[in-house]
Design a protein around this motif. Sequence first.
Motif, PDB file in Angstrom:
ATOM      1  N   ASN A   1       0.856  -1.187   0.000  1.00 60.05           N
ATOM      2  CA  ASN A   1       0.000   0.000   0.000  1.00 60.05           C
ATOM      3  C   ASN A   1       0.901   1.250   0.000  1.00 60.05           C
ATOM      4  O   ASN A   1       2.136   1.143   0.058  1.00 60.05           O
ATOM      5  CB  ASN A   1      -0.990  -0.030   1.173  1.00 60.05           C
ATOM      6  N   GLU A   2       0.301   2.403  -0.035  1.00 63.01           N
ATOM      7  CA  GLU A   2       1.079   3.646  -0.149  1.00 63.01           C
ATOM      8  C   GLU A   2       1.965   3.874   1.073  1.00 63.01           C
ATOM      9  O   GLU A   2       2.959   4.595   1.009  1.00 63.01           O
ATOM     10  CB  GLU A   2       0.149   4.848  -0.365  1.00 63.01           C
ATOM     11  N   GLN A   3       1.633   3.218   2.194  1.00 64.35           N
ATOM     12  CA  GLN A   3       2.425   3.385   3.417  1.00 64.35           C
ATOM     13  C   GLN A   3       3.560   2.354   3.510  1.00 64.35           C
ATOM     14  O   GLN A   3       4.286   2.310   4.503  1.00 64.35           O
ATOM     15  CB  GLN A   3       1.532   3.256   4.660  1.00 64.35           C
ATOM     16  N   GLY A   4       3.676   1.513   2.485  1.00 65.98           N
ATOM     17  CA  GLY A   4       4.735   0.504   2.502  1.00 65.98           C
ATOM     18  C   GLY A   4       4.324  -0.791   3.175  1.00 65.98           C
ATOM     19  O   GLY A   4       5.121  -1.717   3.295  1.00 65.98           O
ATOM     20  N   GLY A   5       3.055  -0.860   3.650  1.00 63.34           N
ATOM     21  CA  GLY A   5       2.542  -2.099   4.252  1.00 63.34           C
ATOM     22  C   GLY A   5       2.090  -3.069   3.170  1.00 63.34           C
ATOM     23  O   GLY A   5       1.878  -2.682   2.010  1.00 63.34           O
ATOM     24  N   PHE A   6       1.922  -4.321   3.563  1.00 67.72           N
ATOM     25  CA  PHE A   6       1.608  -5.343   2.563  1.00 67.72           C
ATOM     26  C   PHE A   6       0.128  -5.407   2.203  1.00 67.72           C
ATOM     27  O   PHE A   6      -0.727  -5.506   3.080  1.00 67.72           O
ATOM     28  CB  PHE A   6       2.030  -6.731   3.065  1.00 67.72           C
ATOM     29  N   VAL A   7      -0.139  -5.376   0.915  1.00 61.64           N
ATOM     30  CA  VAL A   7      -1.446  -5.797   0.410  1.00 61.64           C
ATOM     31  C   VAL A   7      -1.411  -7.327   0.274  1.00 61.64           C
ATOM     32  O   VAL A   7      -2.368  -8.021   0.590  1.00 61.64           O
ATOM     33  CB  VAL A   7      -1.749  -5.129  -0.951  1.00 61.64           C
TER      34      VAL A   7
ATOM     35  N   THR B   1      -0.273  -3.403   8.082  1.00 56.82           N
ATOM     36  CA  THR B   1       0.227  -2.473   9.098  1.00 56.82           C
ATOM     37  C   THR B   1       1.737  -2.586   9.319  1.00 56.82           C
ATOM     38  O   THR B   1       2.293  -1.828  10.107  1.00 56.82           O
ATOM     39  CB  THR B   1      -0.479  -2.686  10.454  1.00 56.82           C
ATOM     40  N   HIS B   2       2.358  -3.580   8.699  1.00 52.64           N
ATOM     41  CA  HIS B   2       3.811  -3.726   8.845  1.00 52.64           C
ATOM     42  C   HIS B   2       4.460  -3.527   7.485  1.00 52.64           C
ATOM     43  O   HIS B   2       4.012  -4.109   6.498  1.00 52.64           O
ATOM     44  CB  HIS B   2       4.161  -5.119   9.382  1.00 52.64           C
ATOM     45  N   THR B   3       5.522  -2.744   7.445  1.00 55.95           N
ATOM     46  CA  THR B   3       6.138  -2.482   6.141  1.00 55.95           C
ATOM     47  C   THR B   3       7.058  -3.632   5.737  1.00 55.95           C
ATOM     48  O   THR B   3       7.481  -4.445   6.574  1.00 55.95           O
ATOM     49  CB  THR B   3       6.960  -1.178   6.140  1.00 55.95           C
ATOM     50  N   ALA B   4       7.393  -3.619   4.454  1.00 52.65           N
ATOM     51  CA  ALA B   4       8.276  -4.659   3.921  1.00 52.65           C
ATOM     52  C   ALA B   4       9.644  -4.607   4.592  1.00 52.65           C
ATOM     53  O   ALA B   4      10.272  -5.642   4.806  1.00 52.65           O
ATOM     54  CB  ALA B   4       8.415  -4.488   2.412  1.00 52.65           C
ATOM     55  N   LEU B   5      10.108  -3.418   4.947  1.00 49.18           N
ATOM     56  CA  LEU B   5      11.415  -3.304   5.606  1.00 49.18           C
ATOM     57  C   LEU B   5      11.345  -3.885   7.014  1.00 49.18           C
ATOM     58  O   LEU B   5      12.252  -4.602   7.453  1.00 49.18           O
ATOM     59  CB  LEU B   5      11.865  -1.843   5.658  1.00 49.18           C
TER      60      LEU B   5
ATOM     61  N   GLY C   1       4.158   2.333  -2.942  1.00 45.91           N
ATOM     62  CA  GLY C   1       4.741   2.141  -1.615  1.00 45.91           C
ATOM     63  C   GLY C   1       6.231   2.443  -1.550  1.00 45.91           C
ATOM     64  O   GLY C   1       6.817   2.492  -0.472  1.00 45.91           O
ATOM     65  N   ARG C   2       6.827   2.691  -2.709  1.00 49.73           N
ATOM     66  CA  ARG C   2       8.271   2.909  -2.783  1.00 49.73           C
ATOM     67  C   ARG C   2       8.730   4.095  -1.935  1.00 49.73           C
ATOM     68  O   ARG C   2       9.717   4.007  -1.188  1.00 49.73           O
ATOM     69  CB  ARG C   2       8.663   3.104  -4.255  1.00 49.73           C
TER      70      ARG C   2
END
Lengths: 129, 360
Positions: free
Chosen positions: B89-95, B245-249, B267-268
Amino acid sequence: MAGNIPPDLKYTQEHEWARQQGSVVVVGVTDHAQSSLGDVVYVELPKVGATLTAGKQFGVIESTKAVSDLFAPLTGKVVKVNEALPDNPSAINTDPYGAGWILELEPSDSSQLAGLLDAAAYGNLVKNS
Amino acid sequence: MTRRTPLNDAHRALGARMVDFAGWDMPVQYSSVIAEHEAVRNAVGLFDVSHMGEIEFRGPGALETANRLITNDLSKCADGQALYAGLLNEQGGFVDDVVAYRFSPEHILIVVNASNKDKDFAWMLARAEGVKPVDRSDDYAQIAVQGPKAAALVQRLTPVDLTKIGTYRFAQGPVAGIDCIVSRTGYTGEDGFELYCAPGDAEALWKALLQEGQADGVKPCGLGARDSLRTEMKFALYGNDIDDTHTALEAGLGWICKLDKAGGFIGRDALAKQKAEGLERKLVGFEVTGSGIPRHGYPLLKDGQRVGEVTSGTQGPSVKKPIGMGYVPVELSTEGSTFDVEIRGRAVPAVVVKTPFWKK
């Protein structure tokens, strides 16, 4: 599936079995219980000397996917626990009425045993569950 | 309504214990989770993964359109290559986490989690700039053949030279006379293949693999073994270890996010910002050093204070230890850090370990 229900044991609604052996009662979980749980990987045993109350939780049994409480079939004192189980919990799967026994209890009133289910009644319970 | 894969009757005939999983009636185990787990580690196991979704981009611009949606970079791939990637998603969390297959620059297939398929498809449809995605999920059944003997088994059933299909590469050809996509992918940590075929062919393929694999000790395997196998590898499960709610990083999946790829991805910018500012929490793998098994949702404690929770946990059948994953503050994320897992009211000690938990 009802599984193996030995005729000489007593049973609880929560799928424990009880076997009178002289002055003590050996307790374990039934073949139906182990089969429903799947691979048993952990058993939390009470301490020797602990007092259990009939119908109350005394320990925990965990399979790969589920956590289940163990319930005391009778009120009494724990006189022995199966110390091999923590290292080999799968004994409950392979031999629930033998090597998979859980503990020995000295009942405070051995007439309580008569109040448990017999094999036929337990068989019906399992069939209808 | 609960959905059934084309292998539903076959599972029941094998005596599988069936459960509802993401709206699908799926086998959780046939005989024993541990026996199935060990079959995959030591021999070969079959999984029905037909419930997974397949979303296709086809036509001029398919590569560019799909590549803008996923975090990894398909433009750097050869045709016949697959990539593990995220949809963020735009916040870097997982779809979702996905595997993207590059057949050609004009044909991309993205395989998504069953539980997220409709969400993913709508998400892609709304964001695809160019080629519109098509939901092809009903056109594919999928069987995963996993384990050290998987290649030998599949090779006996196919004229396709499997030595030419490297890890995360795929080809097309007949297996047991059935047209398949033969992909050297999987989610168990073992060598293996994911075979995609038409739903009407799935049962014949399944039976051919079981029959041919008898000498290898093949076992049909359920969701239970799939979960313990992937946990031992610290492979993330959507809904447990990764979510919106958790980003890829934070999930330790920065390696599938190509921040500098041409065209970027959704999300980049959030990830780039988070990378510059530093992480506050990270997904770690830990071993329980006391007595007990960590389970999803159990609190993680430091000095009695809740600092996170278990996202996945199990008694690892191969590592023979209670292992788990969870998000913890970054200062507790280094190897050797200690905290407690609250197991039914008891604080049980645990230590952060190097992952994957399982290594050959």
